[in-house]
Write a protein that holds these residues in place. Sequence first.
Motif, mmCIF file in Angstrom:
data_model
loop_
_atom_site.group_PDB
_atom_site.id
_atom_site.type_symbol
_atom_site.label_atom_id
_atom_site.label_comp_id
_atom_site.label_asym_id
_atom_site.label_seq_id
_atom_site.Cartn_x
_atom_site.Cartn_y
_atom_site.Cartn_z
ATOM 1 N N PRO A 60 -8.459 12.276 11.765
ATOM 2 C CA PRO A 60 -8.810 10.738 11.400
ATOM 3 C C PRO A 60 -9.727 10.330 12.415
ATOM 4 O O PRO A 60 -9.582 10.880 13.725
ATOM 5 N N ASP A 61 -10.423 9.376 11.979
ATOM 6 C CA ASP A 61 -11.505 8.835 12.769
ATOM 7 C C ASP A 61 -10.716 8.160 13.730
ATOM 8 O O ASP A 61 -10.120 7.412 13.841
ATOM 9 N N ARG A 109 0.830 -1.072 0.068
ATOM 10 C CA ARG A 109 -0.159 0.207 -0.146
ATOM 11 C C ARG A 109 0.909 1.186 0.044
ATOM 12 O O ARG A 109 1.602 1.477 0.978
ATOM 13 N N ALA A 153 -6.764 0.803 11.664
ATOM 14 C CA ALA A 153 -8.038 1.361 11.576
ATOM 15 C C ALA A 153 -8.143 2.567 10.705
ATOM 16 O O ALA A 153 -9.094 3.065 10.072
ATOM 17 N N ALA A 154 -7.162 3.334 10.679
ATOM 18 C CA ALA A 154 -6.928 4.482 9.880
ATOM 19 C C ALA A 154 -6.732 4.288 8.431
ATOM 20 O O ALA A 154 -6.591 5.369 7.547
ATOM 21 N N LEU A 155 -6.253 3.225 8.114
ATOM 22 C CA LEU A 155 -6.249 2.764 6.669
ATOM 23 C C LEU A 155 -7.363 1.718 6.155
ATOM 24 O O LEU A 155 -7.209 0.641 6.125
ATOM 25 N N PRO A 156 -8.280 2.570 5.627
ATOM 26 C CA PRO A 156 -9.550 1.856 5.150
ATOM 27 C C PRO A 156 -9.034 0.680 4.188
ATOM 28 O O PRO A 156 -8.058 1.048 3.283
ATOM 29 N N ASP A 157 -9.557 -0.589 4.145
ATOM 30 C CA ASP A 157 -9.584 -1.523 3.013
ATOM 31 C C ASP A 157 -8.251 -2.144 2.983
ATOM 32 O O ASP A 157 -7.835 -2.857 2.123
ATOM 33 N N ALA A 158 -7.361 -1.950 4.012
ATOM 34 C CA ALA A 158 -6.130 -2.510 4.141
ATOM 35 C C ALA A 158 -6.194 -4.016 4.274
ATOM 36 O O ALA A 158 -7.034 -4.513 5.471
ATOM 37 N N GLU A 210 -1.078 9.762 5.535
ATOM 38 C CA GLU A 210 -1.036 8.301 6.286
ATOM 39 C C GLU A 210 0.595 8.269 6.590
ATOM 40 O O GLU A 210 0.680 7.404 7.739
#
Length: 433
Positions: A177-178, A7, A32-37, A13
């Motif tokens: 970030p969420d 990625r 959690a901060a890296l969606p779709d990882a 990021e």
Amino acid sequence: MTDSPARVLTDDELDLLELALGGALSPAALAAALPDAPPEVLLTDAENTPLARLTAGGGSAVVLEPLKPLAGAIGPQWDDAVRRPARDVRTEAGDAGALGLLVTEAPTHEDAATAAALASAGTVLLLVPVARRAPEPGAVGAPGLVRAAEGLAGDLTRRSGAHVVTVAVPWPGGNEPDGITLADVAAAYGAGRVETLAAHRSPATARAVADLPRVHDEAVRALYPAASAAEVNRAAAGAHRRGAVVFFTGLSGSGKSTVARALAAELDDDGLRTTLLDGDAVRHHLSKGLGFDRESRELNVERIGYVASLVAGHGGIAVAAPIAPFASGRARVRALAEVEGAHYLLVHVSTPLEVCEARDRKGFYARARAGEIAEFTGISSPYEEPTDADVVIDTSHVPVEEAVRIVRAALSARLGEQDGEQDVDAPTAQGGV
């Protein structure tokens, strides 16, 4: 090195990864901060350098394995004295915890007084959120915020007698970030109590800061009749200077991207509109899908040159750093810039092949020698050294700071031409201008 999917991290990021590697963010929060990882992923920068491996184990366990150091740059926000891992700062703060003051904007006189009132004789952390991405136009960027915080640190030490520590905290330049707050990150740096200086401003000070963009217009209206004021404001808003393309070329590992990034950051800090077009980043977006045969390489360079010429044609400065191995491709970029009426500066980063190969941060040379990578410049594909370079720098002898100074001197001489200033020779380094 690994069969894990890779990625490529954005600037935001990369800021989060740096926090996690320094102990300010848990691996689970990073994941959690890296969606779709995927459950196991190789984290790289835009140059495909493997930085870390993130693995979700059984249950809720997430493991972050460091691989190679993150690339730094120049500027006060990159100084090792202020850009320290959270675990080191936390140790200095001690078990009792320090007062953490978040410096999110350039401190006002009122902010300085507030800081002194909040401080005690203990340790005070001036925590400056710094982003890799460029700030919004007109906003004080990371270098300026750190310089302003260091000025505040001296004033606060004199006023309170506290032990004041300025800390540059990597922090995404976009939305928060969420699930990750700046206050939580501050606590990870050792702050037992966290206060945002700007949040303590009086309504009058907050209004005065918000009104700053209108001060110029008000001054103009006070000086000129309405019709004249309208024309003065229109001229200021439409002010246009001749732009420039600074085009770096050199072998992989020569240091061109490092110097280009540092140059772009310094130009941005000086208020010059600068766009960085890094070769590897462009390959991921503008030239995605192109191969590495000669035709594809030439097309990639031409695309970079076209975008750079548009930026410069509108008065900006475009800094590009592809390998650009062929003279014909570089000539087309120069022609595109000249058609737009822009300045063009060709910088040859002439670091020798053996030095580039010894660096081999991405492991490409070893793979090319082993026959795993075809058409690799310097090994199985030629690099045509420029005979028309305006600046030549060998980074095996010239440090990044000096390289940036040399290129800036040459660029300033070029930009000075439009104001009728005399064009002078820029300093040279291993080859000259």
